[in-house]
Design an enzyme around this catalytic site. Structure first.
Site, PDB file in Angstrom:
ATOM      1  N   HIS A 179       5.940 -12.920 -30.476  1.00  0.00           N
ATOM      2  CA  HIS A 179       6.975 -11.892 -30.628  1.00  0.00           C
ATOM      3  C   HIS A 179       6.418 -10.751 -31.463  1.00  0.00           C
ATOM      4  O   HIS A 179       5.790 -10.991 -32.489  1.00  0.00           O
ATOM      5  CB  HIS A 179       8.207 -12.477 -31.310  1.00  0.00           C
ATOM      6  CG  HIS A 179       9.264 -11.450 -31.627  1.00  0.00           C
ATOM      7  ND1 HIS A 179      10.101 -10.939 -30.662  1.00  0.00           N
ATOM      8  CD2 HIS A 179       9.588 -10.834 -32.803  1.00  0.00           C
ATOM      9  CE1 HIS A 179      10.917 -10.055 -31.231  1.00  0.00           C
ATOM     10  NE2 HIS A 179      10.619  -9.987 -32.528  1.00  0.00           N
TER      11      HIS A 179
ATOM     12  N   ILE B 234       0.830  -1.205   0.000  1.00  0.00           N
ATOM     13  CA  ILE B 234       0.000   0.000   0.000  1.00  0.00           C
ATOM     14  C   ILE B 234       0.866   1.257   0.000  1.00  0.00           C
ATOM     15  O   ILE B 234       0.632   2.191  -0.776  1.00  0.00           O
ATOM     16  CB  ILE B 234      -0.953  -0.004   1.210  1.00  0.00           C
ATOM     17  CG1 ILE B 234      -1.954  -1.156   1.096  1.00  0.00           C
ATOM     18  CG2 ILE B 234      -1.695   1.322   1.313  1.00  0.00           C
ATOM     19  CD1 ILE B 234      -2.837  -1.326   2.317  1.00  0.00           C
TER      20      ILE B 234
END
Length: 456
Positions: free
Chosen positions: A436, A180
């Site tokens: 790719h 957080i």
């Protein structure tokens, strides 16, 4: 008489309520707030909406790098706040509609476990008793604080308050370098806020692979985040214009302090002890295969479960496990070793299974393989080449852990989740082909290295 009464409408509670439809179970869901819990109302969703805003701001700020010339961006904080609320409200409305469509009765009020069901106290002071054959407790968690930092919602705040700041603070101290704290440091620093980030332990994101933390700290330095690790803060000194945070022989003055030191389970004054439910440090002890507590017919899921990660998606799985046992008597245990963990920082960091340190502590004979993103075509195109993939595999055995740091790490980690859960051998996983150019090719390269046959 309901088949199931659920106390708490957060991820664990509403997932259980929705899943019960598959078995024709009657369900009452007791919630004192809107459905959605911390994740939807004050956590995952609003925080990630703000982080998306910061990401867009950052991309526009460096658009010239891509040949797109524009004026420097200006932050309209009010518009971003309104969009955050719009996202949350839309999801709350959708969830409420889905619950009703599944026949779940939503009962407004504060739920308390009693013999034979749940007592509900409404906001107007009236009470009613809900009879149920089984009860699932899913009351969630609240932010913790530390001595010397009493939360006032103005100068000393938690993430609950920070998600609704009416204006952007210019100077902030964040206490706690976990997920957080680091997410807010990413968000605020990218938007131009000066951030001091304090962590009592030696490293940010404790328990995370050091190579991944290094990727994040490089970005923090770029955005001028002042990181103070292995540092304890003294009591806050609140003044008219701001807050002084002492540390060691020094101090820093900021507008506001955000305390991000973890979350405490909501288990007091809901009738657990009276029902005979065993607690451990405020958390509920359960049978991990069924989520059943020590009290017959009483289950617990979500952030209150002892030893379980406080993650919304863990709560989903725990809710499914509880309903499965209630409906069939069978088990659908949560595979905690294969639950992905994601820090939605910039760059993101995601992991699953064991880290190198955890594998070493467990006495496992293992091998480590890693691949950077500096030579990955899609990462170069995106201008984000600082990432890394790291895979831990038993020596001559399966993959037991992995970490990804870089663009889209939270999405990419899931293929490694399957590898860990299915105990895939590196060579088996490496035989599959990645498209790719994609950032996920870095995972393929790391798998090849783990199988003893590198490519690039």
């Amino acid at each position: 008489m309901y088949d199931v009464a659920i106390i708490g409408g957060g991820p664990g509670g509403y997932a259980a309520a929705l899943y019960a439809h598959n078995f024709g179970l009657s369900v009452a869901l007791v919630e004192k707030d809107e459905v959605g819990g911390t994740c939807l109302l004050r956590g995952c969703i609003p925080a990630k909406t703000w982080l998306q805003t910061a990401d867009v701001y950052s991309i526009v700020s460096r658009s010239a790098d891509y040949g797109v010339v524009s004026s420097p961006p200006e932050m309209d904080w009010s518009a971003a706040l309104a969009r955050k609320q719009q996202v949350v409200s839309g999801l709350v409305k959708g969830l409420s509609g889905l619950l009703k469509a599944r026949g779940v009765e939503i009962i407004d009020g504060y739920g308390r476990l009693i013999h034979g069901g749940v007592e509900v106290a409404a906001a107007d002071g009236t009470t009613q008793q809900i009879e149920a054959r089984n009860v699932i407790v899913a009351t969630g968690s609240v932010p913790r604080s530390i001595p010397g930092y009493d939360i006032d919602g103005t100068r000393i705040v938690t993430s609950d308050h920070a998600l609704d700041w009416p204006r952007q603070p210019r100077r902030v101290a964040i206490i706690g370098g976990g997920v957080i704290g680091c997410e807010f440091a990413s968000l605020l620093s990218e938007l131009g806020t000066k951030v001091h980030l304090f962590e009592a332990l030696d490293s940010l994101l404790p328990g995370t692979e050091p190579e991944a933390v290094k990727v994040l700290t490089r970005d923090f330095k770029k955005h001028k985040v002042k990181m103070h690790t292995a540092t304890m803060v003294g009591p806050a000194q609140i003044g008219d214009e701001g807050v002084v945070v002492p540390y060691g022989d020094d101090s820093v003055e900021v507008e506001v302090v955000l305390v991000a030191v973890g979350r405490a389970p909501v288990t007091s004054d809901i009738g657990l002890e009276e029902a005979g439910v065993t607690l451990d440090g405020g958390f509920v002890v359960v049978d991990s295969e069924t989520m059943l507590t020590s009290a017959p017919g009483v289950y617990a899921v979500g952030d209150i479960v002892a030893g379980a990660p406080q993650l919304a998606h863990a709560g989903f799985a725990e809710g499914i496990a509880a309903i499965t046992h209630i409906a069939t008597g069978g088990v659908a245990p949560v595979d905690y070793r294969a639950i992905p963990l994601v820090a939605y920082t910039h760059p993101e960091i995601a992991s699953v299974g064991l880290t190198e340190a955890a594998a070493r502590d467990a006495g496992i004979d293992f091998e480590v393989s890693s691949h950077g993103m500096r030579g990955v075509g899609r990462a170069i195109i995106q201008g984000q080449t600082g990432g890394v993939v790291k895979i831990i595999a038993e020596k001559d055995g399966p993959i037991i852990g992995a970490t990804v740091a870089g663009p889209g790490a939270g999405e990419m980690i899931h293929e490694l989740m399957y590898a860990v859960a299915w105990e895939a051998l590196p060579a088996e996983a490496a035989a599959l082909i990645h498209a790719h150019p994609t950032v996920s090719e870095a995972i393929g390269e790391t798998l090849l290295a783990a199988s003893g046959k590198t490519l690039h």
